[in-house]
Design a protein around this motif. Sequence first.
Motif, PDB file in Angstrom:
ATOM      1  N   SER A   2       0.767  -1.164  -0.062  1.00 13.72           N
ATOM      2  CA  SER A   2      -0.081   0.042   0.102  1.00 13.72           C
ATOM      3  C   SER A   2       0.811   1.148   0.139  1.00 13.72           C
ATOM      4  O   SER A   2       2.014   1.018   0.054  1.00 13.72           O
ATOM      5  N   ASN A   3       0.227   2.435   0.238  1.00 15.28           N
ATOM      6  CA  ASN A   3       0.969   3.668  -0.183  1.00 15.28           C
ATOM      7  C   ASN A   3       1.412   4.112   1.258  1.00 15.28           C
ATOM      8  O   ASN A   3       0.739   4.987   1.967  1.00 15.28           O
ATOM      9  N   GLU A  46      -0.428   6.528   3.953  1.00 18.17           N
ATOM     10  CA  GLU A  46      -0.264   6.058   5.417  1.00 18.17           C
ATOM     11  C   GLU A  46       1.150   6.557   5.737  1.00 18.17           C
ATOM     12  O   GLU A  46       2.295   6.077   5.110  1.00 18.17           O
ATOM     13  N   LYS A  70       6.605   2.726   0.064  1.00 16.87           N
ATOM     14  CA  LYS A  70       6.757   3.321  -0.925  1.00 16.87           C
ATOM     15  C   LYS A  70       7.941   4.362  -1.092  1.00 16.87           C
ATOM     16  O   LYS A  70       8.317   5.013  -2.134  1.00 16.87           O
ATOM     17  N   GLN A 149       2.879   5.819 -10.462  1.00 17.68           N
ATOM     18  CA  GLN A 149       1.481   5.133 -10.569  1.00 17.68           C
ATOM     19  C   GLN A 149       1.209   5.651 -12.071  1.00 17.68           C
ATOM     20  O   GLN A 149       0.532   4.518 -12.793  1.00 17.68           O
TER      21      GLN A 149
END
Length: 154
Positions: A2-3, A46, A70, A149
């Motif tokens: 996830s980010n 996050e 990330k 992305q």
Amino acid sequence: MSNIIFVLNGPNLNMLGKREPGIYGGETLETIGEDCRSTGAKLGIEIDFRQSNHEGVLVDWIQEAGSKAKGIVINPGAYSHTSIAIHDAIRAVSPLPVAEVHLSNIHAREEFRHHSWVSSVATGMICGFGSQGYLMALHALAARLGAAQQKGQG
């Protein structure tokens, strides 16, 4: 993955608000962490916010970020000027983007602070803007992640 962005803080940053407020400002590290999490939420990222006075712990967290995050925002504190281990850990997780942050302008301070082992392996560095530097770094990494992305979708 996830980010998630790891925001890592080095030695003595737990003393913010008490330690030399004329140089480092009056905000506590807890307040900076809250601001980072709030900014991260607005950016869809996050934030995993951590602090350690121990070099090896920071190395472990950088390595962990290599598989879980990330990007990294790091204020290595005094380890900027001494730690080849942190330099090597950042190199090991490349091409993970890393933003180096310093509350004060390290180039306007004592000569020994002018060189950072982290800068040569970081994606970029922000210094001298106080706690706003953390938020600037989050915006920069979010923009980089967004571009990556979009590139992956095109």
